[in-house]
Write an enzyme that holds these catalytic residues in place. Structure first.
Site, PDB file in Angstrom:
ATOM      1  N   GLN A  78       3.560  -3.074  -9.705  1.00 38.50           N
ATOM      2  CA  GLN A  78       4.851  -3.086 -10.350  1.00 38.50           C
ATOM      3  C   GLN A  78       4.562  -3.565 -11.723  1.00 38.50           C
ATOM      4  OE1 GLN A  78       8.059  -5.325  -8.453  1.00 38.50           O
ATOM      5  NE2 GLN A  78       6.764  -5.335  -6.620  1.00 38.50           N
TER       6      GLN A  78
HETATM    7  N1  LIG Z   1       3.319  10.135   3.359  1.00 41.48           N
HETATM    8  C1  LIG Z   1       2.651   9.331   2.870  1.00 41.48           C
HETATM    9  N2  LIG Z   1       3.000   8.245   2.295  1.00 41.48           N
HETATM   10  C2  LIG Z   1       2.432   7.022   1.932  1.00 41.48           C
HETATM   11  C3  LIG Z   1       0.997   7.018   1.808  1.00 41.48           C
HETATM   12  N3  LIG Z   1       0.326   6.009   1.505  1.00 41.48           N
HETATM   13  C4  LIG Z   1       1.593   5.088   1.257  1.00 41.48           C
HETATM   14  N4  LIG Z   1       2.626   5.900   1.701  1.00 41.48           N
HETATM   15  C5  LIG Z   1       4.135   5.504   1.068  1.00 41.48           C
HETATM   16  O1  LIG Z   1       4.258   4.987  -0.177  1.00 41.48           O
HETATM   17  C6  LIG Z   1       4.914   3.859  -0.159  1.00 41.48           C
HETATM   18  C7  LIG Z   1       4.295   2.804  -0.958  1.00 41.48           C
HETATM   19  O2  LIG Z   1       2.938   2.229  -0.141  1.00 41.48           O
HETATM   20  P1  LIG Z   1       2.587   0.940  -0.427  1.00 41.48           P
HETATM   21  O3  LIG Z   1       1.063   0.857   0.208  1.00 41.48           O
HETATM   22  O4  LIG Z   1       3.359  -0.304  -0.463  1.00 41.48           O
HETATM   23  O5  LIG Z   1       2.292   1.077  -2.120  1.00 41.48           O
HETATM   24  P2  LIG Z   1       1.513  -0.069  -3.240  1.00 41.48           P
HETATM   25  O6  LIG Z   1       0.779   0.956  -3.962  1.00 41.48           O
HETATM   26  O7  LIG Z   1       0.636  -0.834  -2.442  1.00 41.48           O
HETATM   27  O8  LIG Z   1       2.694  -0.412  -3.795  1.00 41.48           O
HETATM   28  P3  LIG Z   1       2.881  -1.971  -4.822  1.00 41.48           P
HETATM   29  O9  LIG Z   1       2.201  -2.989  -3.729  1.00 41.48           O
HETATM   30  O10 LIG Z   1       4.192  -2.065  -5.050  1.00 41.48           O
HETATM   31  O11 LIG Z   1       2.127  -1.898  -5.887  1.00 41.48           O
HETATM   32  C8  LIG Z   1       5.330   3.472   1.306  1.00 41.48           C
HETATM   33  O12 LIG Z   1       6.601   3.935   1.812  1.00 41.48           O
HETATM   34  C9  LIG Z   1       4.299   3.995   2.112  1.00 41.48           C
HETATM   35  O13 LIG Z   1       4.471   4.275   3.470  1.00 41.48           O
HETATM   36  C10 LIG Z   1       0.418   8.390   2.405  1.00 41.48           C
HETATM   37  O14 LIG Z   1      -0.778   8.727   2.304  1.00 41.48           O
HETATM   38  N5  LIG Z   1       1.347   9.199   2.732  1.00 41.48           N
END
Ligand SMILES: Nc1nc2c(ncn2[C@@H]2O[C@H](COP(=O)(O)OP(=O)(O)OP(=O)(O)O)[C@@H](O)[C@H]2O)c(=O)[nH]1
Ligand SMILES: [Mg+2]
Length: 248
Positions: A78
């Site tokens: 974020q």
């Molecule tokens: N379809 C799909 N959705 C994904 C994939 N990777 C992550 N998501 C979705 O994207 C959203 C964010 O995933 P996170 O892993 O929490 O993202 P992040 O980058 O860690 O986000 P922050 O912790 O806020 O920085 C979630 O709803 C996941 O389920 C993927 O490979 N395919």
């Protein structure tokens, strides 16, 4: 003769723990990737995607990939949390930058965040793996399309690769990790970090001696960074640890 050198080389690297930073803007899929890595490289199941919440702080994942120890640092993406990223740069051997390839409306934000990472002098020479994530979605751009869009100017002599992956189904992840391990083992930055760690070890020995003779208080400096503290913690491999951090 070759096997003797290879054995020595393997021995030296078996002692190294590589620190890999997982960066990217929020919702790119960094934590989902970390959990997938845990499932792929250990016999533990990672958290299912529906139980993963936005990261406020740091998740640490430790895995072993063909005798190489990897410590992944997954930081919150974020915008208010991105100022924390640079605290981990000095100790990182490489960076994985994750982009949601199915969300063009967020590419501009991802591009400027990545450019800022690349400009930072504490990450000089760090190999870079850019992941075009969420390939299981039909609208996702390929890694080539994403590379064209990003049109990065600051890559210069950096070792880098774009790879199409899905943190959901694991597509492309093993290939990406194998590439990363190979380039980190050969990287000048790894050598530099190793020399510096050796020098720091000597500094610490000298400091201890000084403390015994003068009874001086503990010194601050490099070794106090959050990254080092986390890595020295003896969490067994394959475990994921979450360290909460206050919002800045
Ligand atoms: N379809 C799909 N959705 C994904 C994939 N990777 C992550 N998501 C979705 O994207 C959203 C964010 O995933 P996170 O892993 O929490 O993202 P992040 O980058 O860690 O986000 P922050 O912790 O806020 O920085 C979630 O709803 C996941 O389920 C993927 O490979 N395919
Ligand atoms: Mg996260």
């Amino acid at each position: 003769m070759f096997s003797l050198f290879y054995g020595l080389w393997k021995y030296l690297f078996s002692k190294i723990e590589f620190h890999v930073l997982i960066l990217g803007i929020d919702k790119a899929g960094k934590t989902t990737l970390l959990e997938k890595l845990k499932s792929l490289y250990s016999n533990l199941e990672g958290l299912p995607p529906d139980r993963i919440v936005p990261t406020v702080g740091l998740n640490i994942g430790r895995v072993e990939v063909s005798n190489t120890k990897l410590v992944f640092w997954d930081l919150g993406g974020q915008s208010g949390l991105r100022s924390i990223w640079e605290k981990y740069y000095e100790e990182a051997h490489a960076v994985i930058f994750v982009i949601d390839a199915s969300s063009p409306s967020r590419f501009e934000d991802a591009k400027s965040a990545l450019e800022k990472v690349l400009r930072h002098e504490d990450l000089q020479g760090a190999p870079l793996l850019i992941l075009a994530n969420q390939q299981d979605l039909p609208e996702a751009l390929s890694s080539e399309e994403l590379a064209r869009y990003l049109d990065l100017k600051k890559l210069d002599e950096r070792v880098y690769m774009f790879e199409a992956v899905s943190a959901y189904d694991g597509m492309g992840i093993r290939e990406s990790v194998e590439w990363l391990v190979e380039v980190m083992e050969r990287s000048k930055r790894t050598e530099m970090l190793r020399v510096r760690a050796g020098a720091m070890g000597q500094d610490m020995m000298m400091t201890t001696t000084t403390m015994i003779t003068t009874n001086a208080g503990p010194t601050g400096g490099r070794g106090q960074s959050a990254g080092i503290t986390d890595v020295q913690n003896q969490t067994p491999y394959h475990q994921i640890q979450t360290i909460p951090m206050p919002l800045m």
